[in-house]
Design a protein around this motif. Sequence first.
Motif, PDB file in Angstrom:
ATOM      1  N   ARG A   1     -12.226  -4.158  21.844  1.00 12.76           N
ATOM      2  CA  ARG A   1     -11.063  -4.668  22.579  1.00 12.76           C
ATOM      3  C   ARG A   1     -10.374  -5.776  21.803  1.00 12.76           C
ATOM      4  O   ARG A   1      -9.142  -5.838  21.735  1.00 12.76           O
ATOM      5  CB  ARG A   1     -11.497  -5.166  23.956  1.00 12.76           C
ATOM      6  N   GLU A   2     -11.148  -6.668  21.187  1.00 14.50           N
ATOM      7  CA  GLU A   2     -10.563  -7.746  20.393  1.00 14.50           C
ATOM      8  C   GLU A   2      -9.759  -7.190  19.227  1.00 14.50           C
ATOM      9  O   GLU A   2      -8.652  -7.655  18.948  1.00 14.50           O
ATOM     10  CB  GLU A   2     -11.657  -8.677  19.879  1.00 14.50           C
ATOM     11  N   LYS A   3     -10.288  -6.177  18.553  1.00 17.75           N
ATOM     12  CA  LYS A   3      -9.559  -5.557  17.442  1.00 17.75           C
ATOM     13  C   LYS A   3      -8.248  -4.950  17.928  1.00 17.75           C
ATOM     14  O   LYS A   3      -7.219  -5.065  17.271  1.00 17.75           O
ATOM     15  CB  LYS A   3     -10.420  -4.494  16.760  1.00 17.75           C
ATOM     16  N   PHE A   4      -8.288  -4.302  19.099  1.00 19.39           N
ATOM     17  CA  PHE A   4      -7.058  -3.736  19.662  1.00 19.39           C
ATOM     18  C   PHE A   4      -6.041  -4.836  19.945  1.00 19.39           C
ATOM     19  O   PHE A   4      -4.868  -4.711  19.589  1.00 19.39           O
ATOM     20  CB  PHE A   4      -7.345  -2.955  20.950  1.00 19.39           C
ATOM     21  N   LEU A   5      -6.478  -5.927  20.587  1.00 17.97           N
ATOM     22  CA  LEU A   5      -5.546  -6.993  20.954  1.00 17.97           C
ATOM     23  C   LEU A   5      -4.915  -7.661  19.737  1.00 17.97           C
ATOM     24  O   LEU A   5      -3.805  -8.187  19.827  1.00 17.97           O
ATOM     25  CB  LEU A   5      -6.250  -8.031  21.830  1.00 17.97           C
ATOM     26  N   LYS A   6      -5.596  -7.623  18.607  1.00 20.89           N
ATOM     27  CA  LYS A   6      -5.048  -8.213  17.390  1.00 20.89           C
ATOM     28  C   LYS A   6      -4.156  -7.236  16.623  1.00 20.89           C
ATOM     29  O   LYS A   6      -3.524  -7.635  15.644  1.00 20.89           O
ATOM     30  CB  LYS A   6      -6.182  -8.717  16.495  1.00 20.89           C
ATOM     31  N   SER A   7      -4.066  -5.992  17.089  1.00 24.77           N
ATOM     32  CA  SER A   7      -3.213  -4.996  16.440  1.00 24.77           C
ATOM     33  C   SER A   7      -1.785  -5.101  16.981  1.00 24.77           C
ATOM     34  O   SER A   7      -1.524  -5.823  17.950  1.00 24.77           O
ATOM     35  CB  SER A   7      -3.746  -3.586  16.710  1.00 24.77           C
ATOM     36  N   GLY A   8      -0.880  -4.371  16.390  1.00 23.98           N
ATOM     37  CA  GLY A   8       0.504  -4.365  16.860  1.00 23.98           C
ATOM     38  C   GLY A   8       0.622  -3.883  18.295  1.00 23.98           C
ATOM     39  O   GLY A   8       1.324  -4.482  19.111  1.00 23.98           O
ATOM     40  N   LYS A   9      -0.067  -2.802  18.616  1.00 25.24           N
ATOM     41  CA  LYS A   9      -0.031  -2.279  19.986  1.00 25.24           C
ATOM     42  C   LYS A   9      -0.660  -3.268  20.961  1.00 25.24           C
ATOM     43  O   LYS A   9      -0.191  -3.420  22.092  1.00 25.24           O
ATOM     44  CB  LYS A   9      -0.759  -0.935  20.079  1.00 25.24           C
ATOM     45  N   GLY A  10      -1.711  -3.931  20.539  1.00 25.61           N
ATOM     46  CA  GLY A  10      -2.360  -4.921  21.393  1.00 25.61           C
ATOM     47  C   GLY A  10      -1.456  -6.112  21.662  1.00 25.61           C
ATOM     48  O   GLY A  10      -1.391  -6.625  22.779  1.00 25.61           O
ATOM     49  N   ARG A  11      -0.731  -6.541  20.643  1.00 25.25           N
ATOM     50  CA  ARG A  11       0.206  -7.647  20.829  1.00 25.25           C
ATOM     51  C   ARG A  11       1.346  -7.242  21.758  1.00 25.25           C
ATOM     52  O   ARG A  11       1.804  -8.045  22.577  1.00 25.25           O
ATOM     53  CB  ARG A  11       0.724  -8.140  19.486  1.00 25.25           C
ATOM     54  N   GLU A  12       1.783  -6.003  21.679  1.00 24.93           N
ATOM     55  CA  GLU A  12       2.792  -5.494  22.615  1.00 24.93           C
ATOM     56  C   GLU A  12       2.239  -5.521  24.037  1.00 24.93           C
ATOM     57  O   GLU A  12       2.943  -5.902  24.977  1.00 24.93           O
ATOM     58  CB  GLU A  12       3.197  -4.067  22.258  1.00 24.93           C
ATOM     59  N   TRP A  13       0.988  -5.095  24.202  1.00 21.80           N
ATOM     60  CA  TRP A  13       0.356  -5.097  25.522  1.00 21.80           C
ATOM     61  C   TRP A  13       0.308  -6.513  26.089  1.00 21.80           C
ATOM     62  O   TRP A  13       0.605  -6.739  27.255  1.00 21.80           O
ATOM     63  CB  TRP A  13      -1.049  -4.502  25.425  1.00 21.80           C
ATOM     64  N   MET A  14      -0.074  -7.473  25.237  1.00 19.58           N
ATOM     65  CA  MET A  14      -0.144  -8.858  25.697  1.00 19.58           C
ATOM     66  C   MET A  14       1.229  -9.381  26.109  1.00 19.58           C
ATOM     67  O   MET A  14       1.355 -10.066  27.124  1.00 19.58           O
ATOM     68  CB  MET A  14      -0.746  -9.759  24.619  1.00 19.58           C
ATOM     69  N   GLN A  15       2.257  -9.063  25.324  1.00 15.39           N
ATOM     70  CA  GLN A  15       3.607  -9.499  25.678  1.00 15.39           C
ATOM     71  C   GLN A  15       3.995  -8.969  27.059  1.00 15.39           C
ATOM     72  O   GLN A  15       4.605  -9.679  27.855  1.00 15.39           O
ATOM     73  CB  GLN A  15       4.624  -8.998  24.650  1.00 15.39           C
ATOM     74  N   LYS A  16       3.638  -7.752  27.341  1.00 16.29           N
ATOM     75  CA  LYS A  16       4.018  -7.108  28.592  1.00 16.29           C
ATOM     76  C   LYS A  16       3.187  -7.594  29.779  1.00 16.29           C
ATOM     77  O   LYS A  16       3.715  -7.776  30.877  1.00 16.29           O
ATOM     78  CB  LYS A  16       3.867  -5.601  28.454  1.00 16.29           C
TER      79      LYS A  16
END
Length: 63
Positions: A43-58
């Motif tokens: 999950r941490e690797k995902f959140l640090k990816s581009g898609k993960g950062r998009e998810w966090m923004q949303k």
Amino acid sequence: TQNLISRFKSHNSLGKKGFTTRYRPWFVIWIEFYKTKAEAVSREKFLKSGKGREWMQKHIYDY
């Protein structure tokens, strides 16, 4: 981390130099729990990816 309180204590008051000292105070905006370390690392690797950062923004930065 397995101990969020001690982790934040070290980031906010114990450290004298390094990356975390420049951005004090640190505070919790989101917590997720996992049964295994492998799930948490994934999950941490995902959140640090581009898609993960998009998810966090949303989902997170609106708070």
